[in-house]
Design an enzyme around this catalytic site. Sequence first.
Site, PDB file in Angstrom:
ATOM      1  N   SER A  60      11.761   3.712   0.022  1.00  0.00           N
ATOM      2  CA  SER A  60      11.226   3.265   1.312  1.00  0.00           C
ATOM      3  C   SER A  60      11.050   1.757   1.322  1.00  0.00           C
ATOM      4  O   SER A  60      10.911   1.128   0.275  1.00  0.00           O
ATOM      5  CB  SER A  60       9.851   3.884   1.554  1.00  0.00           C
ATOM      6  OG  SER A  60       9.949   5.279   1.555  1.00  0.00           O
TER       7      SER A  60
HETATM    8  N1  SAH Z   1       9.452   7.880  -3.630  1.00  0.00           N
HETATM    9  C1  SAH Z   1      10.809   7.492  -3.934  1.00  0.00           C
HETATM   10  C2  SAH Z   1      11.754   7.563  -2.751  1.00  0.00           C
HETATM   11  C3  SAH Z   1      11.983   8.949  -2.363  1.00  0.00           C
HETATM   12  S1  SAH Z   1      13.469   9.271  -1.459  1.00  0.00           S
HETATM   13  C4  SAH Z   1      10.875   6.103  -4.541  1.00  0.00           C
HETATM   14  O1  SAH Z   1       9.849   5.436  -4.647  1.00  0.00           O
HETATM   15  O2  SAH Z   1      11.978   5.703  -4.917  1.00  0.00           O
HETATM   16  C5  SAH Z   1      13.173  10.988  -1.289  1.00  0.00           C
HETATM   17  C6  SAH Z   1      13.393  11.787  -2.540  1.00  0.00           C
HETATM   18  O3  SAH Z   1      12.970  13.122  -2.301  1.00  0.00           O
HETATM   19  C7  SAH Z   1      14.861  11.865  -2.946  1.00  0.00           C
HETATM   20  O4  SAH Z   1      15.018  11.412  -4.255  1.00  0.00           O
HETATM   21  C8  SAH Z   1      15.175  13.360  -2.814  1.00  0.00           C
HETATM   22  O5  SAH Z   1      16.124  13.814  -3.764  1.00  0.00           O
HETATM   23  C9  SAH Z   1      13.808  13.989  -3.017  1.00  0.00           C
HETATM   24  N2  SAH Z   1      13.655  15.351  -2.500  1.00  0.00           N
HETATM   25  C10 SAH Z   1      14.170  15.904  -1.383  1.00  0.00           C
HETATM   26  N3  SAH Z   1      13.784  17.179  -1.253  1.00  0.00           N
HETATM   27  C11 SAH Z   1      12.986  17.462  -2.328  1.00  0.00           C
HETATM   28  C12 SAH Z   1      12.287  18.627  -2.767  1.00  0.00           C
HETATM   29  N4  SAH Z   1      12.328  19.778  -2.105  1.00  0.00           N
HETATM   30  N5  SAH Z   1      11.565  18.530  -3.904  1.00  0.00           N
HETATM   31  C13 SAH Z   1      11.508  17.373  -4.625  1.00  0.00           C
HETATM   32  N6  SAH Z   1      12.167  16.247  -4.256  1.00  0.00           N
HETATM   33  C14 SAH Z   1      12.890  16.287  -3.125  1.00  0.00           C
END
Ligand code: SAH
Length: 208
Positions: A60
């Site tokens: 983000s």
């Molecule tokens: N917080 C992260 C950015 C997250 S992007 C940072 O600081 O870099 C969103 C993430 O959620 C992605 O890596 C995606 O693979 C993950 N995601 C999506 N669905 C998910 C689920 N059901 N359980 C765990 N992770 C998930």
Amino acid sequence: MEAERKAMVAVLRRYKITDERVLEAMAKVRRHAYIPEGIRRRVDPYGDHPCPIGYGQTISQPFIVAYMTQRMELKPGERVLEIGTGSGYQAAILAELKATVYSIEIVPELAAHARKVLAAEGYGRVILMTGDGYKGWPEHAPFDAIIVTCAPNEIPKALVDQLKDGGRMILPVGTGIQQLVILKKTGDTFTEIPDIHVRFVPMVKGEE
Ligand code: SAH
């Protein structure tokens, strides 16, 4: 990259991020280190926008990371669960606030990347799991706070169940344009506070 981080923090102050502990954490965590090397050269890690991290995912924009962190009102020693480890950047910010951080990522390659970077950057104490965040992490529940950094269509019930009394959860909800929701649990009562509009990647359903 310290000058870049200072400039980023100045932008955050202009956007009304006022919690000094959050600003300090944002000034300290080396955001560029969390962006996979092959991508790092093509992006401005400290610009006020999301950054790609591979596998169609992004970290983000700094404002959203700081804003969600500020709204969690974390106290040192609190236990926090993050859903969507991604690059590990948000987890590092939470660790910098002296929380005990648990984080779940569904894409194994991203989980492996985050594990490596967090260890290299001195946050090896963050506890990671590859798996489906819809289930939460019952073995370590209850949590003081839960932060979801991908967007489900509705608030996942298992996560609400894993909140402590007095606990709070912050998450984007919806498809397309999403809304941040802050959910607070007091005894048997839940309060849902709708907040700003955001855009996160969808929270995907894992295999049953
Ligand atoms: N917080 C992260 C950015 C997250 S992007 C940072 O600081 O870099 C969103 C993430 O959620 C992605 O890596 C995606 O693979 C993950 N995601 C999506 N669905 C998910 C689920 N059901 N359980 C765990 N992770 C998930």
